[in-house]
Design an enzyme around this catalytic site. Structure first.
Site, PDB file in Angstrom:
ATOM      1  N   SER A 229       0.861  -1.186   0.000  1.00 25.48           N
ATOM      2  CA  SER A 229       0.000   0.000   0.000  1.00 25.48           C
ATOM      3  C   SER A 229       0.896   1.235   0.000  1.00 25.48           C
ATOM      4  CB  SER A 229      -0.949  -0.033   1.199  1.00 25.48           C
ATOM      5  OG  SER A 229      -1.833   1.064   1.172  1.00 25.48           O
ATOM      6  N   THR A 230       0.790   2.075   1.019  1.00 25.78           N
ATOM      7  CA  THR A 230       1.563   3.318   1.069  1.00 25.78           C
ATOM      8  C   THR A 230       3.056   3.041   0.954  1.00 25.78           C
ATOM      9  OG1 THR A 230      -0.123   4.289   2.498  1.00 25.78           O
ATOM     10  CG2 THR A 230       2.012   5.396   2.423  1.00 25.78           C
TER      11      THR A 230
ATOM     12  N   MET B  46      -0.031   1.232   4.980  1.00 27.30           N
ATOM     13  CA  MET B  46      -0.768   1.510   6.208  1.00 27.30           C
ATOM     14  C   MET B  46      -1.879   0.491   6.386  1.00 27.30           C
ATOM     15  SD  MET B  46      -3.073   4.859   5.319  1.00 27.30           S
ATOM     16  CE  MET B  46      -4.556   4.727   4.327  1.00 27.30           C
TER      17      MET B  46
ATOM     18  N   HIS C  33      -2.708  -1.354  -3.164  1.00 20.65           N
ATOM     19  CA  HIS C  33      -3.863  -0.481  -2.958  1.00 20.65           C
ATOM     20  C   HIS C  33      -3.756   0.724  -3.881  1.00 20.65           C
ATOM     21  CE1 HIS C  33      -4.240  -2.127   1.425  1.00 20.65           C
ATOM     22  NE2 HIS C  33      -4.619  -3.015   0.523  1.00 20.65           N
TER      23      HIS C  33
ATOM     24  N   ASP D 209      -4.013  -4.879   6.152  1.00 16.08           N
ATOM     25  CA  ASP D 209      -4.404  -5.793   5.086  1.00 16.08           C
ATOM     26  C   ASP D 209      -3.284  -6.806   4.840  1.00 16.08           C
ATOM     27  OD1 ASP D 209      -5.967  -6.882   3.089  1.00 16.08           O
ATOM     28  OD2 ASP D 209      -5.335  -5.437   1.565  1.00 16.08           O
TER      29      ASP D 209
END
Length: 372
Positions: A188-189, A310, A215, A313
């Site tokens: 993600s991030t 973040m 993401h 998940d």
């Protein structure tokens, strides 16, 4: 150039934010949204990149929300200067969702921006989703490396957060070694530049198919897959429902769709399945449904890697991988932009190793060649 006037934070540790946008309406809207949260305080706003740099020279700022298209100095030029003059400041790029802006935002991530958000164009629902996403990302970047996340106890009504837990544990892989048939990656991030580095490191190696859930919104996953294809010199594209999972290829979960796999029968390659079922961990695509399906289809012949991001998940999905006898690794805290996802996986105790980013690619090569 103006100073915003939100309520003073209740704690001295509040994250200091600057909002940079050429629209006074947008600056005001974002400042009010962020300033209403006691964990944040908007210390300044600016109408272009030049004024933003002047503010950074004048006052401490933790996170900058930075528009891309502005007069005098646009967001990309400002980002380059910020990285030179204020390298510890985190930056969230803000843009409308077009392919051009998606490509620009991806370039910004390679230059050092921490994340991106899409400005709402129409509808109250879009504005509320934007507010929730922006708050979560500003908080995650502002608190990066300040605390250690724990395994998920996710509430369906709460935004993902970074939380404190016991030090992470690893466990050696004790099962019978099976040559991997597939590699599953979640991020993600901070994921896009990390993934580009990993794909460059495995260039010319790793013949197994790679299934990747990053993401990302719909406008981003196509251009990002193209970047990965160039970086890794391997076919890489948004996954298509019903296509076979073949060696040497990378399949990227399309924005807005969960990506899973299923087995159509003995002697036939597994196939991709896409669905728009409810988000998991506030995400669609999400890593957990991908991992659950991969564990069912591939059993112990799976290598799973969870990179920077973040939230939590992937932490539930790795349980399915572990039960099937697959192998699990996560990025370490020191090299993660946000140690939420890999930290949550580490906290489960199911990962056999926590790897600095520079070691992720070589580790995948060793595993894929049965040398680990």
């Amino acid at each position: 150039m103006t100073l915003a006037s939100p309520a003073m934070p209740t704690e001295a540790s509040a994250i200091r934010v600057m909002v940079v946008d050429d629209s006074a309406v947008v600056r005001g809207m974002i400042s009010r949204q962020l300033g209403a949260d006691p964990a944040l305080t908007v210390v300044a706003t600016a109408a272009n990149g030049e004024l933003a740099l002047a503010e950074l020279d004048r006052r401490p700022v933790d996170v900058v929300v930075l528009d891309i298209e502005m007069p005098v100095m646009d967001g990309m030029a400002a980002l380059a200067r910020m990285r030179e003059r204020h390298p510890t400041v985190k930056v969230v790029m803000a843009s409308t969702f077009t392919r051009r802006n998606a490509e620009i935002s991806l370039k910004a991530l390679r230059m050092g921006a921490g994340d991106y958000v899409a400005k709402p164009e129409t509808g109250l629902g879009a504005a509320e989703a934007f507010q929730q996403e922006l708050l979560a990302k500003v908080k995650a970047l502002g608190r990066a490396r300040a605390s250690t996340p724990r395994a998920p106890a996710v509430s369906p009504t709460a935004a993902p957060a970074t939380v404190v837990a016991a030090p992470p544990k690893t466990r050696p892989h004790t099962g019978k070694f099976v040559r991997p048939a597939v590699i599953a990656i979640g991020a993600s991030t901070g994921g896009p530049p990390a993934l580009l580095k990993v794909f460059e490191a495995i260039r010319g190696s790793v013949e197994q198919p790679i299934l990747l859930t990053q993401h990302m919104p719909a406008a981003f996953t196509g251009p990002f897959a193209e970047q990965l294809a160039r970086a890794g010199d391997r076919p890489c594209a948004e996954a298509v429902d019903g296509e076979p999972v073949l060696p040497g290829r990378c399949y990227v979960a399309p924005g807005g769709w969960h990506m899973t796999v299923e087995s159509p029968g003995v002697g036939v390659p597994p196939i991709i399945r896409l669905n728009q079922e409810a988000p998991e961990n506030f995400c669609r695509p999400a890593v957990d449904p991908m991992l659950r399906s991969i564990a069912r289809v591939y059993g112990s012949a799976v290598v799973t890697l969870i990179l920077t991001g973040m939230g939590a998940d992937g932490a539930r999905g790795v349980d399915s991988i572990a039960r099937a006898g697959g192998r699990i690794a996560a990025q370490d805290e020191a090299t993660s932009v946000v140690w939420g996802m890999p930290g949550a996986v580490a906290a489960t105790g199911l990962a056999e190793t926590l790897l600095p980013l520079d070691e992720v690619g070589p580790w995948l090569v060793r595993i894929s060649e049965q040398r680990a």
